[in-house]
Each structure stands twice: as C-alpha cells, then as structure tokens.
Design a protein around this motif. Structure first.
Motif, PDB file in Angstrom:
ATOM      1  N   THR A  70      -3.683  -5.289  -0.893  1.00 31.28           N
ATOM      2  CA  THR A  70      -2.741  -5.651  -1.951  1.00 31.28           C
ATOM      3  C   THR A  70      -3.489  -6.278  -3.123  1.00 31.28           C
ATOM      4  O   THR A  70      -3.240  -5.958  -4.284  1.00 31.28           O
ATOM      5  CB  THR A  70      -1.682  -6.630  -1.407  1.00 31.28           C
ATOM      6  OG1 THR A  70      -0.984  -5.997  -0.340  1.00 31.28           O
ATOM      7  CG2 THR A  70      -0.711  -7.049  -2.482  1.00 31.28           C
ATOM      8  N   ARG A  73      -5.949  -3.669  -4.869  1.00 29.40           N
ATOM      9  CA  ARG A  73      -5.290  -2.717  -5.773  1.00 29.40           C
ATOM     10  C   ARG A  73      -5.258  -3.274  -7.198  1.00 29.40           C
ATOM     11  O   ARG A  73      -5.293  -2.525  -8.157  1.00 29.40           O
ATOM     12  CB  ARG A  73      -3.886  -2.426  -5.266  1.00 29.40           C
ATOM     13  CG  ARG A  73      -3.209  -1.309  -5.975  1.00 29.40           C
ATOM     14  CD  ARG A  73      -1.948  -0.882  -5.301  1.00 29.40           C
ATOM     15  NE  ARG A  73      -1.010  -1.975  -5.167  1.00 29.40           N
ATOM     16  CZ  ARG A  73       0.102  -1.903  -4.455  1.00 29.40           C
ATOM     17  NH1 ARG A  73       0.399  -0.815  -3.797  1.00 29.40           N
ATOM     18  NH2 ARG A  73       0.914  -2.928  -4.378  1.00 29.40           N
ATOM     19  N   ALA A  74      -5.218  -4.575  -7.344  1.00 31.26           N
ATOM     20  CA  ALA A  74      -5.251  -5.184  -8.676  1.00 31.26           C
ATOM     21  C   ALA A  74      -6.682  -5.411  -9.160  1.00 31.26           C
ATOM     22  O   ALA A  74      -6.943  -5.389 -10.357  1.00 31.26           O
ATOM     23  CB  ALA A  74      -4.494  -6.502  -8.659  1.00 31.26           C
ATOM     24  N   GLU A  75      -7.619  -5.625  -8.242  1.00 29.59           N
ATOM     25  CA  GLU A  75      -9.002  -5.951  -8.601  1.00 29.59           C
ATOM     26  C   GLU A  75      -9.759  -4.752  -9.163  1.00 29.59           C
ATOM     27  O   GLU A  75     -10.491  -4.880 -10.136  1.00 29.59           O
ATOM     28  CB  GLU A  75      -9.734  -6.500  -7.377  1.00 29.59           C
ATOM     29  CG  GLU A  75     -11.208  -6.740  -7.565  1.00 29.59           C
ATOM     30  CD  GLU A  75     -11.513  -7.838  -8.569  1.00 29.59           C
ATOM     31  OE1 GLU A  75     -12.595  -7.767  -9.195  1.00 29.59           O
ATOM     32  OE2 GLU A  75     -10.690  -8.745  -8.743  1.00 29.59           O
ATOM     33  N   ALA A  78      -9.026  -3.866 -12.828  1.00 34.84           N
ATOM     34  CA  ALA A  78      -9.443  -4.959 -13.711  1.00 34.84           C
ATOM     35  C   ALA A  78     -10.916  -4.833 -14.058  1.00 34.84           C
ATOM     36  O   ALA A  78     -11.322  -5.075 -15.198  1.00 34.84           O
ATOM     37  CB  ALA A  78      -9.162  -6.303 -13.053  1.00 34.84           C
ATOM     38  N   TYR A  85      -6.031  -2.701 -18.989  1.00 38.17           N
ATOM     39  CA  TYR A  85      -5.664  -3.008 -17.604  1.00 38.17           C
ATOM     40  C   TYR A  85      -4.206  -2.675 -17.296  1.00 38.17           C
ATOM     41  O   TYR A  85      -3.899  -2.093 -16.272  1.00 38.17           O
ATOM     42  CB  TYR A  85      -5.942  -4.481 -17.296  1.00 38.17           C
ATOM     43  CG  TYR A  85      -5.474  -4.881 -15.925  1.00 38.17           C
ATOM     44  CD1 TYR A  85      -6.196  -4.506 -14.803  1.00 38.17           C
ATOM     45  CD2 TYR A  85      -4.295  -5.598 -15.740  1.00 38.17           C
ATOM     46  CE1 TYR A  85      -5.780  -4.848 -13.533  1.00 38.17           C
ATOM     47  CE2 TYR A  85      -3.864  -5.942 -14.473  1.00 38.17           C
ATOM     48  CZ  TYR A  85      -4.607  -5.568 -13.379  1.00 38.17           C
ATOM     49  OH  TYR A  85      -4.186  -5.894 -12.127  1.00 38.17           O
ATOM     50  N   ASN A  89      -3.251  -0.081 -14.419  1.00 30.83           N
ATOM     51  CA  ASN A  89      -2.540  -0.573 -13.248  1.00 30.83           C
ATOM     52  C   ASN A  89      -1.196   0.132 -13.095  1.00 30.83           C
ATOM     53  O   ASN A  89      -0.773   0.452 -11.983  1.00 30.83           O
ATOM     54  CB  ASN A  89      -2.362  -2.088 -13.342  1.00 30.83           C
ATOM     55  CG  ASN A  89      -2.088  -2.712 -12.007  1.00 30.83           C
ATOM     56  OD1 ASN A  89      -2.498  -2.199 -10.979  1.00 30.83           O
ATOM     57  ND2 ASN A  89      -1.398  -3.826 -12.014  1.00 30.83           N
ATOM     58  N   ALA A  93       0.084   2.352  -9.966  1.00 35.09           N
ATOM     59  CA  ALA A  93       1.272   1.913  -9.227  1.00 35.09           C
ATOM     60  C   ALA A  93       2.199   3.069  -8.886  1.00 35.09           C
ATOM     61  O   ALA A  93       2.813   3.070  -7.818  1.00 35.09           O
ATOM     62  CB  ALA A  93       2.020   0.852 -10.022  1.00 35.09           C
TER      63      ALA A  93
END
Length: 145
Positions: A70, A73-75, A78, A85, A89, A93
C-alpha cells in the motif's frame, strides 16, 4: 478457523506498513517492491497448509506484504515522477482499483468452475511472481560495499 485467520490478514498489514520505511534504507523502492511481491506470491501458493501455525504464518506474510505494498504504490511514482506525481499516481490507481474490484467476481467464477481455490491462488501467485520479475528486469546487480 479459516475465517478467523482470514480476518487477521488486515491486522497483519499494520506491521507491514511499519517496516516498509526502514527497509527503504537498505533497498531501492523498486527492489523492495519486487521482494514484497515474491513474498506475497509465495504465501499464495496453492498448497494446503498442514497445520494451523503454517496457515497463520502465511496469513501474516501475505497481510504484511499487502500492507507494505500500500505504501509502495505511493512511493514508486513519487521517485520517478516528482513533477507530475498526481497525474502518475492517478494513472496507476485506475488499473489497481479495477483489479481490486473484479478480483472477487473472478475468484468466485474460478471457484465455481474448479470447485476449489487452488486455481485462483495459483494464478495470483503466478501474476505476483511475473510482476516481481518484471520489476527487477534491467536493475543492476547490487554491489557489496
């Protein structure tokens, strides 16, 4: 017993998130994601655990992996798309959310056709393994310095 163990999967996600950031000190985000995918995939292998302890271990591994992914998925976007970003992202998603939405129906259909969870778990393990291998493709070998 199976329902009790499955209910613990969400709880196991919390320590997975807690160890993700410290692990980034030792691994790149891409390499860590690939490692987590392999661990999560191995927890899905379609073999029936012989003991409750083995099943609990698999639930903990998969839950921790899911929790760490989880954050991963954001790292990853970035680091690669700092200036854009939000757009990157958002594009990531959509397939993730669609996959999460169709998974219960797909697993149900495979269960109905095969009268067991083995095929769906095997497919999930194969997809995680393939994704992990793709993530590692082109990465230089880590030097021991």
């Amino acid at each position: 017993m199976e329902a009790l163990l499955a209910g613990r999967m969400g709880l196991a996600a919390l320590p997975g998130r807690a160890v993700f950031v410290p692990l980034l000190a030792s691994f790149t985000a891409r390499r860590l994601n690939a490692l987590l995918g392999l661990i999560g995939g191995s927890a899905l292998l379609p073999t029936r655990p012989q003991t409750v302890a083995m099943a609990a271990l698999w639930v903990v591994l998969f839950g921790m992996t899911n929790g760490a992914l989880t954050l991963a998925r954001a790292e990853l976007p970035a680091g690669a798309y700092l200036q854009t970003y939000g757009t990157a992202n958002g594009r990531l998603a959509l397939p993730v959310n669609l996959t999460q939405a169709i998974t219960p129906l797909s697993v149900g259909a495979l269960y109905t056709l095969s009268t067991g969870y083995g095929p769906s778990l095997g497919l999930a393990a194969a997809l995680l393994s393939a994704g992990s291998r793709l993530a590692l493709r082109g990465l230089p070998a880590r030097s021991a310095s």
